[in-house]
Design a protein around this motif. Structure first.
Motif, PDB file in Angstrom:
ATOM      1  N   HIS A 108       0.876  -1.329   0.080  1.00  0.00           N
ATOM      2  CA  HIS A 108      -0.027  -0.022  -0.091  1.00  0.00           C
ATOM      3  C   HIS A 108       0.971   1.421   0.033  1.00  0.00           C
ATOM      4  O   HIS A 108       0.409   2.364  -0.256  1.00  0.00           O
ATOM      5  CB  HIS A 108      -1.037   0.096   1.255  1.00  0.00           C
ATOM      6  N   ARG A 148       0.950   3.282  -3.496  1.00  0.00           N
ATOM      7  CA  ARG A 148      -0.340   3.599  -3.644  1.00  0.00           C
ATOM      8  C   ARG A 148      -0.650   5.123  -2.939  1.00  0.00           C
ATOM      9  O   ARG A 148      -1.539   5.874  -3.257  1.00  0.00           O
ATOM     10  CB  ARG A 148      -1.516   2.711  -3.474  1.00  0.00           C
ATOM     11  N   SER A 149      -0.006   5.029  -1.710  1.00  0.00           N
ATOM     12  CA  SER A 149      -0.336   6.300  -0.880  1.00  0.00           C
ATOM     13  C   SER A 149       0.737   7.159  -0.596  1.00  0.00           C
ATOM     14  O   SER A 149       0.629   8.358  -0.238  1.00  0.00           O
ATOM     15  CB  SER A 149      -0.818   6.016   0.534  1.00  0.00           C
ATOM     16  N   HIS A 156      -3.485   5.131  -8.050  1.00  0.00           N
ATOM     17  CA  HIS A 156      -2.751   5.851  -7.090  1.00  0.00           C
ATOM     18  C   HIS A 156      -3.693   6.557  -6.186  1.00  0.00           C
ATOM     19  O   HIS A 156      -4.517   7.476  -6.469  1.00  0.00           O
ATOM     20  CB  HIS A 156      -1.599   6.538  -7.706  1.00  0.00           C
ATOM     21  N   GLN A 157      -3.567   6.464  -4.821  1.00  0.00           N
ATOM     22  CA  GLN A 157      -4.590   7.183  -3.589  1.00  0.00           C
ATOM     23  C   GLN A 157      -3.844   8.322  -3.501  1.00  0.00           C
ATOM     24  O   GLN A 157      -4.751   9.021  -2.715  1.00  0.00           O
ATOM     25  CB  GLN A 157      -4.984   6.179  -2.807  1.00  0.00           C
ATOM     26  N   GLY A 158      -2.592   8.373  -3.266  1.00  0.00           N
ATOM     27  CA  GLY A 158      -1.829   9.377  -2.596  1.00  0.00           C
ATOM     28  C   GLY A 158      -1.842  10.539  -3.784  1.00  0.00           C
ATOM     29  O   GLY A 158      -2.199  10.511  -4.737  1.00  0.00           O
TER      30      GLY A 158
END
Length: 474
Positions: free
Chosen positions: A62, A65-66, A98-100
């Motif tokens: 993770h 992605r963050s 991508h979450q970040g």
């Protein structure tokens, strides 16, 4: 019950301690770091390497992605140029997964021009929520072919406007700003770095764009810009770089006027078809760094002093602020360098790249009267392309015997073979009369890795934009 002796007990404890040490060494200590630290590590990696960290372990899955994302794309020679859909799919997949936050988004000329990707692709990517607080943006639509130079270029993507409050570094390439005084309505209140490459401007639109960047510190002008005359007045600019290119004269920059730049420290003129340009510096009282100057350099008008190519044409005013100078001399000339020292009497660092044998540089009689009056304040000299011949020895010996403040002289050898012998080095020390050096603190070094060391005139954008050091030619 059997009794265990003290010696056996001690041996057992020692073996257990050794096993514990081995287990500790086998532990993945990096993975035990906090998520925030791991995210900073991943953010420093190239895009592909950052994404690959997901396979290290579930602990890392993770993190990428963050973590703050840097998307830097470059052309892959093994990748088929016609597979445009694949490129778009990959970029879109990264942005959706991508979450970040995304810190940097760079789409160079290779992708949008050589791959033939439509301009709308870039606009679509920039609308992604993953880029909401983007800090660095670089794109280049591509250079039009000669037959299409007269055609209008597309404007910057409309989605650029949404990053106005967060962008700190921008590079625009292959686009046009033709909306007169409002420069397409762009406004960058926190922008520090701006690069413009092969763009089309009107004089008013460039002035409006610079006005829309109230804290701008560095500006790089590359290639054609669509009109011949640029006038710059900025209270914040600390660094300006110019790198021209070939093309129709009506699209090339011909005259750059620095009218009022009270904070300007660097003026860098990279020799790439810059010979036809005139740069007039009317007011830049803090100008510290100048160059690289060569036969291909612009005509410089520093107040009432004129420098053409790599030599002084007229010396009517000295500049006490300039302390770092870079020169690219085809034929190494002591006369030229002494002329510069008269123009810049407080010069402290001198970088010279030479390619040929050089002038005779005989100075003992010629400058007998001058030596006693010329205040040489140089502390560092780098001479790249040193041959060890009579011309180069005479040149270097002048500073060895007369520069009383000199701390470092580095002679980068013009050789493409293994390092010279100790006998050759010893002979050079004798010829340069280092035992009679004017400065006790001077350190003389020879460098033989010629291909890696020549940095005086190589173009590197960070020389313009990286202001963390006062000297861009270390």
């Amino acid at each position: 019950m059997a009794m265990v002796s003290g010696a056996k007990r001690r041996r057992g404890l020692e073996e257990e301690e050794e096993e514990e040490d081995e287990d500790e060494e086998r532990l993945d200590r990096i993975s035990r770091l906090p998520d925030g630290v791991l995210g900073d590590i991943v953010a420093l990696l190239p895009t592909n390497d950052g994404a690959r960290t997901q396979v290290l372990s579930s602990r890392w899955r993770h993190i990428w992605r963050s973590a703050p994302l840097n998307i830097d794309l470059d052309i892959n020679p093994d990748y088929p140029l016609g597979a445009n859909n694949v490129t778009e799919i990959v970029i879109s997949r990264i942005l959706s997964a991508h979450q970040g936050p995304c810190r940097r988004f760079s789409i160079p000329e290779h992708y949008l021009h050589y791959r033939g990707l439509p301009v709308t692709s870039l606009d679509g990517w920039l609308e992604s929520p993953a880029l909401d607080r983007l800090q660095e943006l670089e794109f280049h639509y591509g250079r039009p072919c000669l037959s299409k130079l007269a055609l209008p270029l597309p404007p910057p993507p409309a989605s650029v406007h949404r990053f106005s409050s967060t962008l700190r570094a921008v590079s625009f390439g292959g686009c046009s700003f033709t909306d007169g005084n409002n420069a397409s309505g762009l406004h960058f209140p926190v922008l520090n770095q701006l690069s413009l490459s092969d763009v089309r401007f009107s004089e008013s639109s460039l002035r409006a764009l610079l006005s829309a960047c109230p804290v701008l510190q560095s500006l790089l002008l590359m290639g054609s810009i669509g009109f011949p005359r640029v006038q710059i007045a900025s209270q914040t600019l600390r660094s300006i770089g110019v790198r021209s290119s070939c093309g129709p004269m009506n699209l090339q920059l011909q005259h750059l006027i620095i009218e009022d730049a009270p904070c300007l420290e660097r003026l860098l003129c990279f020799d790439c078809f810059c010979k036809g340009i005139t740069i007039s510096v009317i007011s830049a009282p803090k100008l510290l760094v100048l160059g690289p100057l060569s036969d291909q350099s612009p005509r410089l008008e520093l107040g009432t002093t004129v420098i053409q190519g790599s030599g002084l044409v007229s010396l009517k005013m000295v500049m006490h602020s300039v302390k770092v100078l870079s020169l690219s001399e085809g034929r190494l000339s002591l006369d030229v360098v002494i002329g510069y020292m008269k123009c810049f009497p407080y010069l402290e660092r001198l970088y010279i790249q030479t390619k040929m044998a050089g002038e005779k540089n005989v100075w003992c009689r010629k400058y007998r009267n001058l030596i006693g009056t010329l205040d040489i304040r140089l502390k560092k000299i780098v001479l790249a392309g040193y041959r060890g011949n009579t011309s180069h020895v005479n040149f270097a010996k002048f500073f060895v015997l007369n520069a009383r403040m000199l701390e470092s002289m580095r002679l980068e050898l013009c050789i493409a073979k293994p390092s010279p012998s100790n006998a050759w080095i010893d002979k050079q020390y004798r010829l340069l009369q280092t035992k009679n050096k004017a400065s006790r603190d001077m350190q003389l070094d020879f460098a033989s890795d010629y291909g890696l060391r020549l940095t005086c005139s190589f173009f590197r954008p960070e020389q313009v934009h990286d202001l963390s050091t006062a000297d861009p030619f270390p």
